[in-house]
Design a protein around this motif. Structure first.
Motif, PDB file in Angstrom:
ATOM      1  N   GLN A  52      -5.564 -26.305 -11.885  1.00 34.30           N
ATOM      2  CA  GLN A  52      -5.591 -25.931 -13.303  1.00 34.30           C
ATOM      3  C   GLN A  52      -4.537 -24.872 -13.628  1.00 34.30           C
ATOM      4  OE1 GLN A  52     -10.127 -25.487 -13.135  1.00 34.30           O
ATOM      5  NE2 GLN A  52      -9.816 -26.332 -15.182  1.00 34.30           N
TER       6      GLN A  52
ATOM      7  N   CYS B 129     -14.821 -27.898 -19.572  1.00 34.12           N
ATOM      8  CA  CYS B 129     -13.777 -27.635 -18.592  1.00 34.12           C
ATOM      9  C   CYS B 129     -12.647 -26.884 -19.259  1.00 34.12           C
ATOM     10  CB  CYS B 129     -13.276 -28.965 -18.029  1.00 34.12           C
ATOM     11  SG  CYS B 129     -11.971 -28.778 -16.800  1.00 34.12           S
ATOM     12  N   LEU B 130     -12.085 -25.917 -18.540  1.00 36.30           N
ATOM     13  CA  LEU B 130     -10.971 -25.132 -19.081  1.00 36.30           C
ATOM     14  C   LEU B 130      -9.770 -26.010 -19.409  1.00 36.30           C
ATOM     15  CD1 LEU B 130     -11.066 -22.129 -16.592  1.00 36.30           C
ATOM     16  CD2 LEU B 130     -11.714 -22.077 -19.016  1.00 36.30           C
TER      17      LEU B 130
ATOM     18  N   HIS C  38     -18.097 -30.357  -9.809  1.00 37.56           N
ATOM     19  CA  HIS C  38     -17.077 -30.365 -10.870  1.00 37.56           C
ATOM     20  C   HIS C  38     -15.756 -29.814 -10.332  1.00 37.56           C
ATOM     21  CE1 HIS C  38     -15.796 -29.563 -15.221  1.00 37.56           C
ATOM     22  NE2 HIS C  38     -14.891 -28.927 -14.505  1.00 37.56           N
ATOM     23  N   GLU C  39     -15.828 -28.670  -9.641  1.00 39.55           N
ATOM     24  CA  GLU C  39     -14.600 -28.044  -9.138  1.00 39.55           C
ATOM     25  C   GLU C  39     -13.952 -28.893  -8.050  1.00 39.55           C
ATOM     26  OE1 GLU C  39     -13.146 -25.756 -10.739  1.00 39.55           O
ATOM     27  OE2 GLU C  39     -14.866 -25.410 -12.042  1.00 39.55           O
TER      28      GLU C  39
ATOM     29  N   HIS D 134     -11.795 -31.646  -9.177  1.00 41.69           N
ATOM     30  CA  HIS D 134     -10.432 -31.282  -9.576  1.00 41.69           C
ATOM     31  C   HIS D 134      -9.439 -31.496  -8.437  1.00 41.69           C
ATOM     32  CE1 HIS D 134     -10.734 -29.779 -13.657  1.00 41.69           C
ATOM     33  NE2 HIS D 134     -11.706 -28.941 -13.354  1.00 41.69           N
TER      34      HIS D 134
END
Ligand code: CO
Length: 188
Positions: free
Chosen positions: A66, A115-116, A159-160, A163
């Motif tokens: 990210q 999510c960012l 979730h992480e 990524h």
């Protein structure tokens, strides 16, 4: 590295779909510094004053991709309650974390995920494992750890770790049936 809502990579940038690679252990100073800055972002993002001042969007986790960096690094701070209903904070600065086992039971956040890297909300259930066992190196404790996560923490870790594979939460939402009935699921 400046981490704020302007510098965080969004889902219109193809790099967010790329795979992250394991980092060398012991961690380089550069990787340690990056993990510390990621942790600091997550920490500060939930402070109303700091988030306003530094343009931070509240988060419980952030992964290196990210920031446009293809490394298997993630920082997580999750507030939850334990089985006796006491407040508990789980915090990790992880390198090369991997899921080694997952429960058959499913879980999802009733309000959906965020999510960012995703500006617009995508509503719908993101159905994941209710419990996961994660192994990896943790910089906070400077050790190889095994996390036995359930519920909210399990969701956040999945979730992480998604990524690292270029997967975003809304990839899991069934567009034709965004809020399906999931038998025996843990609803959070
Ligand atoms: Co995310």
């Amino acid at each position: 590295m400046l981490i704020n809502n302007d510098t965080i990579v969004k889902d219109n940038d193809p790099i967010i779909r790329e795979k992250s690679l394991p980092v060398a252990l012991p961690l380089s100073e550069e990787d340690k510094q990056l993990l510390r800055e990621m942790y600091q972002y997550v920490h500060d993002s939930t402070d109303p004053e700091l988030s306003e001042k530094y343009n931070l969007r509240p988060a419980v986790g952030i992964s290196a991709i990210q920031l446009g960096i293809k490394k298997q690094l993630t920082a997580v701070i999750v507030h939850d309650v334990d089985k006796d209903k006491n407040d508990i904070t789980y915090e990790y600065m992880l390198a090369n974390p991997r899921i080694v086992s997952s429960s058959v039971q499913r879980a999802y956040l009733e309000g959906g995920e965020g999510c960012l890297s995703v500006k617009e909300d995508h509503s719908g259930y993101v159905v994941r494992a209710a419990r996961v066992k994660v192994k990896g190196y943790d910089l906070i404790t400077d050790s190889e750890i095994t996390i036995r996560a359930r519920g909210y923490l399990a969701i956040v870790l999945q979730h992480e770790l998604d990524h690292f594979s270029g997967i975003l939460y809304y990839d899991h939402i069934d567009k034709d049936n965004p809020t399906p009935e999931i038998k025996d699921a843990l609803v959070i």
